[in-house]
Every structure is written in C-alpha cells, then in structure tokens.
Design a protein around this motif. Structure first.
Motif, PDB file in Angstrom:
ATOM      1  N   PRO A 174     -34.691  22.900  -3.190  1.00 30.39           N
ATOM      2  CA  PRO A 174     -36.079  22.939  -2.726  1.00 30.39           C
ATOM      3  C   PRO A 174     -36.253  23.693  -1.418  1.00 30.39           C
ATOM      4  O   PRO A 174     -37.286  24.305  -1.176  1.00 30.39           O
ATOM      5  CB  PRO A 174     -36.431  21.449  -2.560  1.00 30.39           C
ATOM      6  CG  PRO A 174     -35.491  20.736  -3.458  1.00 30.39           C
ATOM      7  CD  PRO A 174     -34.226  21.538  -3.439  1.00 30.39           C
ATOM      8  N   ALA A 203     -43.880  18.335 -11.016  1.00 31.74           N
ATOM      9  CA  ALA A 203     -43.599  17.049 -10.365  1.00 31.74           C
ATOM     10  C   ALA A 203     -42.097  16.818 -10.277  1.00 31.74           C
ATOM     11  O   ALA A 203     -41.580  16.301  -9.272  1.00 31.74           O
ATOM     12  CB  ALA A 203     -44.265  15.909 -11.138  1.00 31.74           C
ATOM     13  N   GLN A 204     -41.366  17.226 -11.308  1.00 34.99           N
ATOM     14  CA  GLN A 204     -39.911  17.090 -11.297  1.00 34.99           C
ATOM     15  C   GLN A 204     -39.295  18.015 -10.260  1.00 34.99           C
ATOM     16  O   GLN A 204     -38.321  17.663  -9.599  1.00 34.99           O
ATOM     17  CB  GLN A 204     -39.342  17.394 -12.680  1.00 34.99           C
ATOM     18  CG  GLN A 204     -37.838  17.163 -12.785  1.00 34.99           C
ATOM     19  CD  GLN A 204     -37.314  17.435 -14.185  1.00 34.99           C
ATOM     20  OE1 GLN A 204     -38.072  17.722 -15.102  1.00 34.99           O
ATOM     21  NE2 GLN A 204     -36.011  17.351 -14.345  1.00 34.99           N
ATOM     22  N   ALA A 206     -40.542  18.716  -7.490  1.00 36.44           N
ATOM     23  CA  ALA A 206     -40.776  18.085  -6.186  1.00 36.44           C
ATOM     24  C   ALA A 206     -39.858  16.897  -5.943  1.00 36.44           C
ATOM     25  O   ALA A 206     -39.613  16.526  -4.794  1.00 36.44           O
ATOM     26  CB  ALA A 206     -42.228  17.640  -6.081  1.00 36.44           C
ATOM     27  N   ARG A 207     -39.330  16.308  -7.024  1.00 39.95           N
ATOM     28  CA  ARG A 207     -38.463  15.131  -6.883  1.00 39.95           C
ATOM     29  C   ARG A 207     -37.208  15.299  -7.738  1.00 39.95           C
ATOM     30  O   ARG A 207     -36.957  14.520  -8.660  1.00 39.95           O
ATOM     31  CB  ARG A 207     -39.216  13.866  -7.317  1.00 39.95           C
ATOM     32  CG  ARG A 207     -40.456  13.553  -6.507  1.00 39.95           C
ATOM     33  CD  ARG A 207     -41.043  12.192  -6.899  1.00 39.95           C
ATOM     34  NE  ARG A 207     -41.366  12.145  -8.324  1.00 39.95           N
ATOM     35  CZ  ARG A 207     -42.528  12.552  -8.833  1.00 39.95           C
ATOM     36  NH1 ARG A 207     -43.455  13.056  -8.058  1.00 39.95           N
ATOM     37  NH2 ARG A 207     -42.751  12.465 -10.133  1.00 39.95           N
ATOM     38  N   PRO A 208     -36.406  16.317  -7.470  1.00 40.88           N
ATOM     39  CA  PRO A 208     -35.214  16.539  -8.296  1.00 40.88           C
ATOM     40  C   PRO A 208     -34.188  15.438  -8.094  1.00 40.88           C
ATOM     41  O   PRO A 208     -34.043  14.910  -6.979  1.00 40.88           O
ATOM     42  CB  PRO A 208     -34.685  17.882  -7.782  1.00 40.88           C
ATOM     43  CG  PRO A 208     -35.180  17.961  -6.369  1.00 40.88           C
ATOM     44  CD  PRO A 208     -36.524  17.289  -6.381  1.00 40.88           C
ATOM     45  N   ALA A 209     -33.502  15.070  -9.159  1.00 43.39           N
ATOM     46  CA  ALA A 209     -32.481  14.023  -9.065  1.00 43.39           C
ATOM     47  C   ALA A 209     -31.275  14.513  -8.271  1.00 43.39           C
ATOM     48  O   ALA A 209     -30.675  13.766  -7.493  1.00 43.39           O
ATOM     49  CB  ALA A 209     -32.055  13.598 -10.470  1.00 43.39           C
ATOM     50  N   THR A 211     -29.825  17.975  -5.975  1.00 43.70           N
ATOM     51  CA  THR A 211     -30.224  19.244  -5.379  1.00 43.70           C
ATOM     52  C   THR A 211     -29.011  19.971  -4.824  1.00 43.70           C
ATOM     53  O   THR A 211     -27.961  19.388  -4.579  1.00 43.70           O
ATOM     54  CB  THR A 211     -31.241  19.042  -4.246  1.00 43.70           C
ATOM     55  OG1 THR A 211     -30.646  18.217  -3.231  1.00 43.70           O
ATOM     56  CG2 THR A 211     -32.507  18.395  -4.749  1.00 43.70           C
ATOM     57  N   ASP A 239     -25.973  19.573  -9.053  1.00 40.05           N
ATOM     58  CA  ASP A 239     -26.677  19.718 -10.323  1.00 40.05           C
ATOM     59  C   ASP A 239     -26.069  20.824 -11.163  1.00 40.05           C
ATOM     60  O   ASP A 239     -25.889  20.687 -12.368  1.00 40.05           O
ATOM     61  CB  ASP A 239     -28.174  19.955 -10.098  1.00 40.05           C
ATOM     62  CG  ASP A 239     -28.478  21.079  -9.114  1.00 40.05           C
ATOM     63  OD1 ASP A 239     -27.581  21.454  -8.337  1.00 40.05           O
ATOM     64  OD2 ASP A 239     -29.613  21.584  -9.111  1.00 40.05           O
TER      65      ASP A 239
END
Length: 247
Positions: A174, A203-204, A206-209, A211, A239
């Motif tokens: 991000p 939305a995903q 903005a909130r990646p599991a 990074t 990831d």
C-alpha cells in the motif's frame, strides 16, 4: 567497488533498493525522470542521473554516463486500475512502453558490455500479479507477464556468456500507492456497470491480509543480484511468497 544502475528511484521500491545498495558499499547509479538529490543523504558513491526508459536517447546517455555496470535493476514501472473494457488503447500502450519495452530497451543497452566482460546481472522487477492475476489490472498484468517470459528466455540466452538474469516479484505494498503513482488516471475507468464488482476489491486493497514492505523488495533484489545459482524467481514479501508456494 561494483556498480548498480537502478531505474525508477524517485520513490517506492527503487528508492529503497538504491539506499540498500549504498548501505552495502556499492557504487549506485540512481535514475529517475526528474533527478532529486534531496531523496538521499550525501554519499560519495551515489550518482543521480535523469532517465526516461521510453526514450532511446535518454537510455544511451544514462548508460554512457554510468560507466561499466555490474548490475542493472529494471524497476521503473507504471500501473492502471480499471475495467479493461474502459481502458483506452492509448493507456495500454503507455503501460507497455514503460513496463515491457522500457525493460527490454534498458536490457539491450547493457548486454554488450556485460557480454564482452562475461560478467554481470540483470534483475527485472515484476509483480505478484504474475503469480495470481488480480481483477481490474488486466493490462498491467499482461505487461508484467510479458517481462516474465522475456526474462526466462533471456536467462538461457545470456547464461552462455556468464551473464545472469533474474526476476523479483513483489507483493502488494500500500505504501507504494500503486494507483496514485502513475500518470494514467483511474477516474472514469470503472464504468457504472462495474461499480458493484469493483467496490469489494478496492476495500480489500485498503485492508490487505498480507503486505509487502519496501525493505522486502530491496532485500530480494540484493539476494537476486548476488545469487550465483540457477534460481530465476525471487518473490518479495509475505503475500508474494505465499502465492509462490501455491503455484
């Protein structure tokens, strides 16, 4: 002292890669479209040069000014987020001009000196989208997939001359502001008919599991440059590494 030339050093991965090699006492040629000395502390082994990877004259000038190059890191790239249906071909050509043809042009420019010395390494930075294509990035993914195929083939071709060719595949970061760091605007590339599909994807983002940190990419590039094995791919970030294990 060995010399590395890195493209796209004005921000993100390229900037961090340059700082990493400086910290490891390499001679660093940091290139960018508009040179900015303020991005770095004063370093005697740092050389900042203007470079547009879509301009053959600019490439020739940078290669000549850099002198003998031990490692080339093709990092410069642009992206676009949007529905392929709504992406003008002019945008797609710009993506390929930088991400694909720019890599090829830079590579072609340094091959002669590396071939003659029978030494050197070329590292092409692609993306984890080559491991698992994501929606709303079809053109970008295609440009990076092309570099993957090019790199794999070239590794065999230049291996005959003891020149190594490697891939670094960063995951999602991000902090690199993928969509913002591009001259191609994403506005109007999500038609109303795609809005419902695109919303959860953004939305995903903005909130990646998981990074990828810029330091992960710098470390992967460092490892690739110094690797003497036949390893071609270096996934960078948790990831990307997870995706690589499932492919």
């Amino acid at each position: 002292m060995k010399t590395v030339l890195i493209t796209g050093c004005s921000s993100g991965y390229g900037l961090e890669v340059a700082r990493h090699f400086l910290a490891n006492e390499w001679n660093v040629v940091a290139t960018m479209r508009t040179p900015r000395q303020d991005l770095f502390s004063q370093e005697p082994n740092l050389h900042i040069l203007p470079l547009d990877v879509t301009d053959e004259g600019s490439i020739a000038d940078a290669i000549e000014a850099a002198g003998p190059i031990d490692a080339l890191v093709n990092n410069a790239g642009i992206g676009v987020v949007g529905a392929f249906e709504a992406t003008p071909m002019s945008h797609i050509r710009k993506i390929f001009d930088t991400n694909t043809f720019g890599v090829m042009a830079m590579t072609q420019a340094v091959i002669p000196q590396m071939r003659e010395r029978r030494a050197g390494v070329i590292v092409n930075v692609t993306s984890s989208v080559t491991l698992a294509p994501m929606p709303l990035a079809a053109a970008y993914t295609a440009s990076k997939q092309a570099v993957e195929g090019f790199t794999g083939s070239l590794a065999h071709e230049l291996g005959h001359f003891d020149v190594r060719v490697k891939l670094v595949e960063p995951g999602y970061a991000p902090t690199t502001r993928f969509a913002q760091n591009t001259p191609i605007l994403v506005e109007n590339l999500i038609p109303e008919s795609y809005a419902g599909f695109a919303a959860p994807i953004f939305a995903q983002f903005a909130r990646p599991a998981l990074t990828t940190r810029e330091s992960d990419v710098a470390e992967a590039v460092w490892n690739a440059v110094n690797d003497r094995s036949g390893t071609l791919r270096f996934p960078a970030g948790m990831d990307a590494q997870a995706l690589a294990r499932t492919n």
